[in-house]
Design a protein around this motif. Structure first.
Motif: not given
Length: 217
Positions: A78-81, A47-51, A53-54, A198-199
């Protein structure tokens, strides 16, 4: 639903999430409760990988993206972003989850709030709500939370929410109700947010994915 009944429903939901975040360690508390820790690590990573990308995995120090993680749980996304240089606000209805998130640090500013109650002095480039809205069972509460999140998105900004891409309402268990994509559009399009993507997660049997709405006016 009366105000008193709505208050009781909100209190039960808060108690459920406080208990879940207290009793389940690590990623399981806010992830897929049917998976072990290793499975949830894969689920979060996908999910993080897709986020990323978005949203983008780089942010200029001079002009960081302002991102809101609504329903942040223990703060994994939140921490990853924040590590990518984005300026991140994050909140959750569970005080237990927010306590854990603050203890892990990492840059985001955390608060305890519901989806409908969060207020901000500035609009956001991205408002993110991952695997939260389909846990809101009451339609009035769901609508109020979704519309409040929409109000926080700046012009050309994006609201990214997760649910299935379906044509009919689909309850699952005691704490999940998937709503049709048309229901999201009906709430958001009059507010100036257009459904642009929609992904899907594409993770095992999970049918949920990221719905992206872009503010056009």
């Amino acid at each position: 639903m009366t105000d008193r009944a709505a208050t009781r429903t909100a209190e039960r939901a808060r108690a459920y999430w406080d208990s879940r975040h207290r009793e389940h360690v690590g990623l399981t508390s806010g992830g897929h409760i049917g998976l072990d820790h290793a499975g949830n690590e894969i689920f979060y990573a996908q999910r993080l990988g897709t986020l990323l990308t978005l949203i983008g995995d780089l942010s200029s120090p001079r002009a960081p993206l302002f991102v809101l993680d609504a329903g942040c749980g223990k703060g994994h996304f939140a921490r990853a972003l924040a590590r990518c240089g984005h300026r991140v606000d994050a909140f959750d209805v569970s005080a237990e989850a927010v306590t854990h998130a603050r203890a892990d640090g990492g840059g985001p500013r955390y608060a305890v709030a519901s989806l409908a109650d969060w207020r901000s002095p500035w609009p956001y480039d991205v408002v993110l709500c991952v695997d939260v809205l389909f846990h809101v069972l009451d339609d009035t509460e769901w609508s109020a939370g979704l519309r409040n999140l929409a109000s926080l998105v700046r012009l050309t900004g994006r609201l990214i929410v997760t649910d299935e891409d379906i044509g009919e309402r689909r309850p699952r268990g005691d704490y999940i109700v998937h709503r049709p994509t048309a229901a999201y559009r009906a709430e958001l399009e009059p507010l100036g947010l257009r459904h642009t993507l929609f992904e899907p997660y594409d993770f095992r049997e999970n049918e949920v994915g990221f719905h992206v709405f872009t503010r056009t006016r």
